[in-house]
Design an enzyme around this catalytic site. Structure first.
Site, mmCIF file in Angstrom:
data_model
loop_
_atom_site.group_PDB
_atom_site.id
_atom_site.type_symbol
_atom_site.label_atom_id
_atom_site.label_comp_id
_atom_site.label_asym_id
_atom_site.label_seq_id
_atom_site.Cartn_x
_atom_site.Cartn_y
_atom_site.Cartn_z
ATOM 1 N N SER A 91 37.143 34.227 44.833
ATOM 2 C CA SER A 91 38.383 35.317 44.084
ATOM 3 C C SER A 91 37.799 34.921 42.172
ATOM 4 C CB SER A 91 40.133 35.360 43.864
ATOM 5 O OG SER A 91 40.659 35.975 43.815
ATOM 6 N N ASP A 113 39.986 43.102 52.717
ATOM 7 C CA ASP A 113 40.076 42.229 50.707
ATOM 8 C C ASP A 113 40.328 43.646 49.747
ATOM 9 O OD1 ASP A 113 40.277 41.422 48.436
ATOM 10 O OD2 ASP A 113 38.984 40.255 48.413
ATOM 11 N N HIS A 123 41.556 39.012 51.386
ATOM 12 C CA HIS A 123 41.049 38.449 50.307
ATOM 13 C C HIS A 123 41.171 36.706 50.911
ATOM 14 C CE1 HIS A 123 40.651 37.550 45.986
ATOM 15 N NE2 HIS A 123 41.389 37.290 46.028
#
Length: 257
Positions: A108, A201, A233
């Site tokens: 991320s 995601d 994610h």
């Protein structure tokens, strides 16, 4: 001053030297603590006989609101200095860490961090070939901020942390943020990189990972792409977690051992 975890390798022997991994936290406003996960798991990472360097860089929580807010609008600034400072401090001061076998990994915002560090991994003093990191791994990371702004389902967050749309060039924060998009520094990439991304995601969509991998391929950088068609994610399915960790360890073993 910055609280940084140093996790020792499994079967640690003080007479030996080991490779090390810099862990780049996601969030970015989240704490690096004693968490346990089926994806990022310090015990599994150190269990593969690596030192793990895990800094609570600018933007993490628990160290005052000012520390947390210093990351917003400054993704390529103080927080990246914190990562590089932590890496250099431990490789310089822990003799059991082999300074020339240092990798970086994250997901991320941590994936963005890896992409950014990949483009600023040259002419580094104190390292034999001028490269701080000899291998990299980015999971579900932001690669192209202009692309990311128009694709994410978390639009409010890009407006808050990046400063708004890329066409608002009269906004100084916008100028600074988009100037630190990792795709602008691909010409400086010089270390093997593994890219992992998931189809479901919607925060940072799969095209970000594919673009980063293709960039590495076009630059003839040793690279690998691991794609999960059924994850979000996060990596939540047990068999996918096994594959994730086998790939993670194999990638760094290949390039740091």
């Amino acid at each position: 001053e910055m609280l940084t975890w140093l996790i020792y390798p499994y079967n640690y022997d003080s007479t030996k030297t080991y490779p090390a991994l810099l862990y780049c936290e996601g969030g970015p406003q989240s704490e690096v603590g004693q968490f346990w996960s089926t994806r990022w798991n310090f015990m599994l990472m150190s269990g593969a006989e690596y030192f793990i360097i895990a800094p609570n860089r600018r933007g993490t929580v628990g160290f005052g609101q000012a520390w947390t807010e210093e990351i917003s609008g400054d993704y390529g600034g103080l927080c990246m200095q914190d990562y590089m400072t932590a890496a250099d401090y431990f490789t310089d001061n822990v003799k059991q860490i082999d300074k020339e076998r240092l990798g970086a990994c994250g997901a991320s915002f941590g994936g963005y961090s890896v992409y950014w560090l990949a483009g600023h991994n040259y002419d580094v003093k104190g390292y034999n070939d001028g490269r701080r990191f000899k291998a990299l791994l980015a999971h579900n990371g932001m690669f192209n901020f202009e692309q990311q702004y128009l694709e994410t389902e978390e639009m409010w967050f890009d407006n808050w942390d990046i400063g708004g749309p890329y066409w608002d060039w009269n906004n100084p924060q916008v100028k600074k943020s988009y100037a630190n998009s990792p795709h602008l520094f691909v010409d400086k990439w010089n270390a093997p990189i593994c890219v992992i991304h998931s189809e479901f995601d919607f925060r940072i969509v799969a095209s970000e990972g594919m673009a980063a991998y293709n960039a590495a391929q076009m630059r003839h950088i040793p690279s690998r792409y691991l794609y999960f068609p059924d994850e979000t994610h996060w990596v939540l399915k047990p068999q996918n977690s096994l594959l994730w960790h086998r790939n993670f360890i194999d990638w760094f073993d290949t390039h740091l051992k």
